[in-house]
Write an enzyme that holds these catalytic residues in place. Structure first.
Site, PDB file in Angstrom:
ATOM      1  N   ASP A 191      -1.510   0.092  -0.701  1.00  0.00           N
ATOM      2  CA  ASP A 191      -1.067  -1.167  -1.298  1.00  0.00           C
ATOM      3  C   ASP A 191       0.107  -0.849  -2.232  1.00  0.00           C
ATOM      4  O   ASP A 191       1.063  -0.199  -1.835  1.00  0.00           O
ATOM      5  CB  ASP A 191      -2.239  -1.827  -2.010  1.00  0.00           C
TER       6      ASP A 191
ATOM      7  N   ASN B 295       5.790 -11.312  -1.351  1.00  0.00           N
ATOM      8  CA  ASN B 295       4.764 -10.389  -1.789  1.00  0.00           C
ATOM      9  C   ASN B 295       5.309  -9.458  -2.871  1.00  0.00           C
ATOM     10  O   ASN B 295       5.932  -9.928  -3.817  1.00  0.00           O
ATOM     11  CB  ASN B 295       4.232  -9.609  -0.575  1.00  0.00           C
TER      12      ASN B 295
ATOM     13  N   ASN C  25       5.199  -3.988   0.969  1.00  0.00           N
ATOM     14  CA  ASN C  25       4.357  -3.702  -0.175  1.00  0.00           C
ATOM     15  C   ASN C  25       4.874  -2.445  -0.877  1.00  0.00           C
ATOM     16  O   ASN C  25       5.871  -1.851  -0.470  1.00  0.00           O
ATOM     17  CB  ASN C  25       2.908  -3.491   0.298  1.00  0.00           C
TER      18      ASN C  25
ATOM     19  N   ARG D  71       4.657 -15.467   3.317  1.00  0.00           N
ATOM     20  CA  ARG D  71       4.848 -15.691   1.886  1.00  0.00           C
ATOM     21  C   ARG D  71       5.450 -14.440   1.283  1.00  0.00           C
ATOM     22  O   ARG D  71       5.368 -13.349   1.852  1.00  0.00           O
ATOM     23  CB  ARG D  71       3.542 -16.051   1.180  1.00  0.00           C
TER      24      ARG D  71
ATOM     25  N   GLU E 205      -2.406  -8.043  -9.088  1.00  0.00           N
ATOM     26  CA  GLU E 205      -1.325  -7.285  -8.433  1.00  0.00           C
ATOM     27  C   GLU E 205      -0.143  -7.084  -9.371  1.00  0.00           C
ATOM     28  O   GLU E 205      -0.106  -7.615 -10.479  1.00  0.00           O
ATOM     29  CB  GLU E 205      -0.838  -8.034  -7.178  1.00  0.00           C
TER      30      GLU E 205
END
Length: 294
Positions: free
Chosen positions: A201, A107, A151, A105, A21
């Site tokens: 994403d 990101n 995101n 969490r 990522e």
């Protein structure tokens, strides 16, 4: 009419990441940095020599951004930290989202044109995630609430529009952005993804103001024009592209991270190179990766 780009991205690094990522291009060092979230790694890749190394940061790492020559700022599971890329030392900065440790969490994230670090969280129990902004003066701000998986974020070339993806909703949102204050307002849907099973994403923005969004479970990267109309699809040989960024001297090479996490054995056989790093030469160029100013 959607244009399917025929040229296939090249597999440039056999990384076999679980959850690759957050690629960012360090303009000064001419290096690509990206993370393998669940393997706790920050990768450094030299596209000229093919050399790569990684730093084990000891915990989940959601995203990174350049912060001076030998330093990156990171969003770890529940805190921000600096990584010294000369020796691998991790220096904590501030705790975030510690009141909800089990289902939240941190990101994806990036720096804005003024050098502020924007990052979001993701929730496994409904719309409890948030978007944050960490300023160079050390102040932390909650910018947006009610998200599920914060995101894919970025800014338009004229610095007047901010983009943010909430993946499970299959929507990319646009906001008016004030670069001086860091404020956002006037939320609206920029694009809705209609690819079966695929969700948006990470994303990047090119110099023409087009948005390139990696489609998780969609086997592709989608290019949108500045109005949100789909222009093109880049077919990927893997099921789960995760994020992309423009790099190299001319910022004309698109780097694409991918994931293997959660795939069945059958899916892995169909998507054998999942978790590897890919690149695609384009006929456009991207925006530079902004650095943290603190």
């Amino acid at each position: 009419m959607i244009n399917f780009i025929d040229e296939s991205p090249k597999n440039i690094l056999t990384a076999r990441a679980r959850l690759g990522e957050g690629p960012c291009w360090h303009l000064q060092k001419q290096l690509l940095y990206w993370v393998d979230i669940y393997n706790h790694r920050v990768h450094e890749f030299n596209s000229t020599t093919g050399e790569q190394k990684f730093f084990d940061v000891g915990e989940v790492v959601g995203c990174i951004a350049p912060a001076k020559t030998n330093r990156l700022i990171m969003a770890l599971r529940h805190r921000l930290a600096f990584l010294d890329t000369s020796n691998g030392e991790v220096t904590p900065i501030i705790d975030v989202e510690t009141e909800k440790p089990s289902d939240i969490r941190l990101n994806d994230g990036k720096c804005d044109p003024a050098g502020r670090f924007w990052f979001g969280s993701m929730s496994t129990s409904g719309s409890r995630a948030r978007l944050f902004r960490y300023d160079p003066d050390g102040s932390l701000h909650v910018v947006l609430t009610g998200l599920t998986v914060s995101n894919g974020l970025g800014w338009s070339p004229d610095q007047k529009t901010f983009y943010l993806t909430d993946s499970p909703t299959k929507k990319i949102y646009a906001f008016d952005f004030d670069v001086a204050s860091g404020d956002i307002n006037n939320q609206r849907v920029f694009a809705a993804i209609d690819i079966d099973s695929g969700v948006p994403d990470g994303l990047t923005v090119d110099r023409d103001g087009c948005i390139w969004s990696a489609i998780w479970d969609g086997w592709c990267v989608v290019k949108f024009d500045p109005t949100g109309t789909e222009m093109a699809r880049i077919s990927m040989p893997v099921q789960r592209p995760t994020c992309c960024v423009f790099g190299n001297q001319d910022l004309a090479t698109l780097y694409i991270t991918t994931a293997s996490v959660g795939l069945s054995e059958e899916e892995i056989q169909k998507s054998f190179y999942s978790g590897d790093l890919f690149s695609l030469a384009t006929n456009t160029s991207g925006m530079p990766t902004y650095e943290f100013a603190g």
